[in-house]
Design a protein around this motif. Structure first.
Motif, PDB file in Angstrom:
ATOM      1  N   HIS A   1       0.816  -1.216   0.000  1.00  0.00           N
ATOM      2  CA  HIS A   1       0.000   0.000   0.000  1.00  0.00           C
ATOM      3  C   HIS A   1       0.853   1.271   0.000  1.00  0.00           C
ATOM      4  N   GLY A   2       2.194   1.100  -0.035  1.00  0.00           N
ATOM      5  CA  GLY A   2       3.077   2.261  -0.050  1.00  0.00           C
ATOM      6  C   GLY A   2       3.479   2.748   1.327  1.00  0.00           C
ATOM      7  N   ASN A   3       3.015   2.067   2.386  1.00  0.00           N
ATOM      8  CA  ASN A   3       3.403   2.453   3.748  1.00  0.00           C
ATOM      9  C   ASN A   3       4.847   2.038   4.014  1.00  0.00           C
ATOM     10  N   VAL A   4       5.573   2.856   4.776  1.00  0.00           N
ATOM     11  CA  VAL A   4       6.970   2.531   5.098  1.00  0.00           C
ATOM     12  C   VAL A   4       7.108   2.170   6.566  1.00  0.00           C
ATOM     13  N   GLY A   5       8.142   1.378   6.846  1.00  0.00           N
ATOM     14  CA  GLY A   5       8.442   1.012   8.227  1.00  0.00           C
ATOM     15  C   GLY A   5       9.478  -0.086   8.251  1.00  0.00           C
TER      16      GLY A   5
ATOM     17  N   ASP B   1       5.445   9.062   7.582  1.00  0.00           N
ATOM     18  CA  ASP B   1       4.024   9.249   7.263  1.00  0.00           C
ATOM     19  C   ASP B   1       3.781   9.472   5.771  1.00  0.00           C
ATOM     20  N   GLN B   2       4.798   9.231   4.950  1.00  0.00           N
ATOM     21  CA  GLN B   2       4.642   9.442   3.515  1.00  0.00           C
ATOM     22  C   GLN B   2       4.375   8.119   2.795  1.00  0.00           C
ATOM     23  N   ASN B   3       3.812   8.224   1.591  1.00  0.00           N
ATOM     24  CA  ASN B   3       3.505   7.040   0.800  1.00  0.00           C
ATOM     25  C   ASN B   3       4.556   6.858  -0.293  1.00  0.00           C
ATOM     26  N   PHE B   4       5.049   5.619  -0.416  1.00  0.00           N
ATOM     27  CA  PHE B   4       6.109   5.327  -1.392  1.00  0.00           C
ATOM     28  C   PHE B   4       5.701   4.182  -2.319  1.00  0.00           C
ATOM     29  N   THR B   5       4.454   4.224  -2.750  1.00  0.00           N
ATOM     30  CA  THR B   5       3.975   3.214  -3.695  1.00  0.00           C
ATOM     31  C   THR B   5       4.890   3.165  -4.922  1.00  0.00           C
ATOM     32  N   GLY B   6       5.253   1.955  -5.317  1.00  0.00           N
ATOM     33  CA  GLY B   6       6.124   1.784  -6.479  1.00  0.00           C
ATOM     34  C   GLY B   6       7.575   1.549  -6.123  1.00  0.00           C
ATOM     35  N   PHE B   7       7.897   1.710  -4.842  1.00  0.00           N
ATOM     36  CA  PHE B   7       9.267   1.472  -4.393  1.00  0.00           C
ATOM     37  C   PHE B   7       9.291   0.330  -3.377  1.00  0.00           C
ATOM     38  N   ASP B   8      10.453  -0.306  -3.231  1.00  0.00           N
ATOM     39  CA  ASP B   8      10.606  -1.405  -2.274  1.00  0.00           C
ATOM     40  C   ASP B   8      11.180  -0.940  -0.941  1.00  0.00           C
ATOM     41  N   ARG B   9      11.990   0.142  -1.000  1.00  0.00           N
ATOM     42  CA  ARG B   9      12.761   0.485   0.183  1.00  0.00           C
ATOM     43  C   ARG B   9      13.134   1.960   0.149  1.00  0.00           C
TER      44      ARG B   9
ATOM     45  N   GLY C   1      14.625   3.946  -3.875  1.00  0.00           N
ATOM     46  CA  GLY C   1      14.730   3.077  -5.034  1.00  0.00           C
ATOM     47  C   GLY C   1      16.138   2.998  -5.576  1.00  0.00           C
ATOM     48  N   LYS C   2      16.277   3.078  -6.901  1.00  0.00           N
ATOM     49  CA  LYS C   2      17.573   2.882  -7.551  1.00  0.00           C
ATOM     50  C   LYS C   2      18.198   4.202  -7.975  1.00  0.00           C
ATOM     51  N   GLN C   3      18.033   5.245  -7.177  1.00  0.00           N
ATOM     52  CA  GLN C   3      18.613   6.538  -7.555  1.00  0.00           C
ATOM     53  C   GLN C   3      20.136   6.461  -7.548  1.00  0.00           C
ATOM     54  N   LYS C   4      20.747   7.329  -8.343  1.00  0.00           N
ATOM     55  CA  LYS C   4      22.197   7.309  -8.519  1.00  0.00           C
ATOM     56  C   LYS C   4      22.887   7.654  -7.193  1.00  0.00           C
ATOM     57  N   PRO C   5      23.880   6.850  -6.769  1.00  0.00           N
ATOM     58  CA  PRO C   5      24.590   7.152  -5.517  1.00  0.00           C
ATOM     59  C   PRO C   5      25.296   8.507  -5.577  1.00  0.00           C
ATOM     60  N   GLN C   6      25.343   9.166  -4.431  1.00  0.00           N
ATOM     61  CA  GLN C   6      26.008  10.458  -4.298  1.00  0.00           C
ATOM     62  C   GLN C   6      27.172  10.337  -3.317  1.00  0.00           C
ATOM     63  N   VAL C   7      28.159  11.199  -3.463  1.00  0.00           N
ATOM     64  CA  VAL C   7      29.307  11.200  -2.555  1.00  0.00           C
ATOM     65  C   VAL C   7      28.943  11.944  -1.274  1.00  0.00           C
TER      66      VAL C   7
END
Length: 410
Positions: A149-153, A182-190, A206-212
């Protein structure tokens, strides 16, 4: 098997086991019970009866509490909740902090004695400031998972069920304030939440580009990718830097030897060695992750004799020993080798290769007491004895404990 799942049993808890569970017996059978403390009597629900030798169970109600039981530091993980809805990641949070360390001391000592016949009993040391904070506010990295449902925890203890939570008491205050609970992250795993030494709280979605990012240890800076490994406790890098420096016997250290930092990451311990013994110290950091090696090279650039190489430790060592000249063999014979393996430990093959290099001393940074004790026994078989060991509570309110041991040739 399976017909006993969900059955309630009342048991007396007698001991602590590795992995954050306690030991009880029911009709002569060993039962590993979560959320209990040795000395308690609890009502527990059987969750796993597949093995003939033992069952697993979860505490549902405490019948006779231990004097060391406290209200759980995280209400989301309290025994008042149904076990299926308890957040994981704080499995010792119901135990008074000083007693947690006594139990960790016991686990490490018993592991060393049982697996390696070593009777050293290192007292688990607190990170400075942790007692004043009641063991809270230390995590600089938290992984939140996303349900359908997009809930995180966090995941529930011992499962992949996402538990929505209102707070993260083990996290630093900055991370807690920035965590998108309290935000929704539907479409992402982590969603990973980081609070590095500098730059404020950041999210990895998700799979965003790593930053230094930059982490500081004392006055020294280390660059790394935000997706890379760094110690989780905000004080751990400094504590382990000092511990590794203290674990090296200066009488056995030769700055001109072929000193090694294996599983070297971004160069934290190679830098600790260089800081203690001077800029001309020769040390090679070996790490399988090429991005970490790139940062290690940068982080170690001020030491003339330091460099970083990419390679799996076992492969790199085998090739290095195969190609070593007589001069290089002599330099290895005088070397100090730092080992900081993953939770599974160095293992028989790497211990064998390190021993074949015949270094003057080995300093081993361990994050799992059982894997460490197993490797202590492997080193003993190859002529290296554990001459000293310290332990550190880098993960308060969890079962994890860190150890730093020194091995010398018998």
């Amino acid at each position: 098997m399976g017909e006993l799942l969900g059955q309630m049993i009342e048991v007396d808890v007698t001991n602590i086991a590795h992995g954050g569970v306690s030991v009880a017996r029911h009709d002569g059978r060993v039962v590993f019970v979560s959320d209990a403390i040795p000395g308690e009597r609890v009502l527990a629900r059987i969750t796993d009866d597949k093995k003939k030798s033992f069952w697993r169970a979860e505490t549902v109600k405490v019948v006779t509490p231990s004097e060391h039981r406290q209200e759980h530091v995280w209400s989301a993980a309290s025994v008042d909740r149904d076990p299926d809805n308890r957040a994981g990641g704080a499995e010792f949070g119901h135990i008074e902090l000083s007693h947690q360390r006594e139990l960790k001391t016991q686990i490490l000592s018993e592991s060393l004695e049982r697996m390696a016949k070593v009777t050293l009993a290192p007292v688990v040391e607190a990170v400075p400031g942790d007692d004043e904070r009641k063991g809270l506010g230390w995590r600089t990295r938290v992984s939140l998972h996303v349900d359908e449902h997009g809930n995180v925890g966090p995941f529930a203890a011992r499962s992949h069920r996402v538990i929505p939570v209102a707070d993260l008491p083990l996290a630093t205050p900055e991370l807690s304030a920035g965590a998108p609970l309290d935000q929704n992250f539907t479409g992402f795993d982590r969603v990973d939440v980081l609070n590095p030494s500098t730059g404020g709280v950041r999210l990895i979605i998700g799979k965003q580009k790593p930053q230094v990012i930059t982490e500081t240890v004392g006055e020294r800076e280390f660059t790394l990718l935000d997706s890379g490994f760094w110690q989780v406790h905000h004080g751990a890098a400094q504590v382990l830097t000092s511990a590794v420096q203290d674990a090296i016997d200066p009488e056995l250290f030769d700055p001109a030897a072929s000193n090694l930092d294996l599983y070297g990451g971004v160069g934290l311990f190679a830098a600790a060695v260089g800081d203690k013994f001077g800029p001309a110290t020769k040390i090679t950091s070996v790490e399988a992750e090429s991005a970490a090696t790139d940062h290690a090279a940068q982080n170690l650039s001020e030491w003339l004799g330091a460099h970083a190489e990419t390679g799996r430790v076992d492969h790199w060592l085998r090739q290095h020993l195969k190609e070593a000249t007589a001069t290089e063999r002599a330099r290895l014979d005088k070397a100090t080798i730092i080992l900081d393996p993953p939770r599974s430990g160095a293992g028989r093959e790497v211990v064998d290769l390190v021993s074949r290099a015949h270094p003057a001393q080995v300093v081993y940074v361990a994050c799992d007491p059982v894997a460490f004790a197993r490797d202590v026994a492997f080193f003993a078989e190859r002529g290296y004895e554990l001459s000293s060991v310290r332990a550190f509570d880098l993960f308060p309110h969890t079962h994890h404990v860190e150890a730093v041991g020194t091995f010398t040739r018998k």
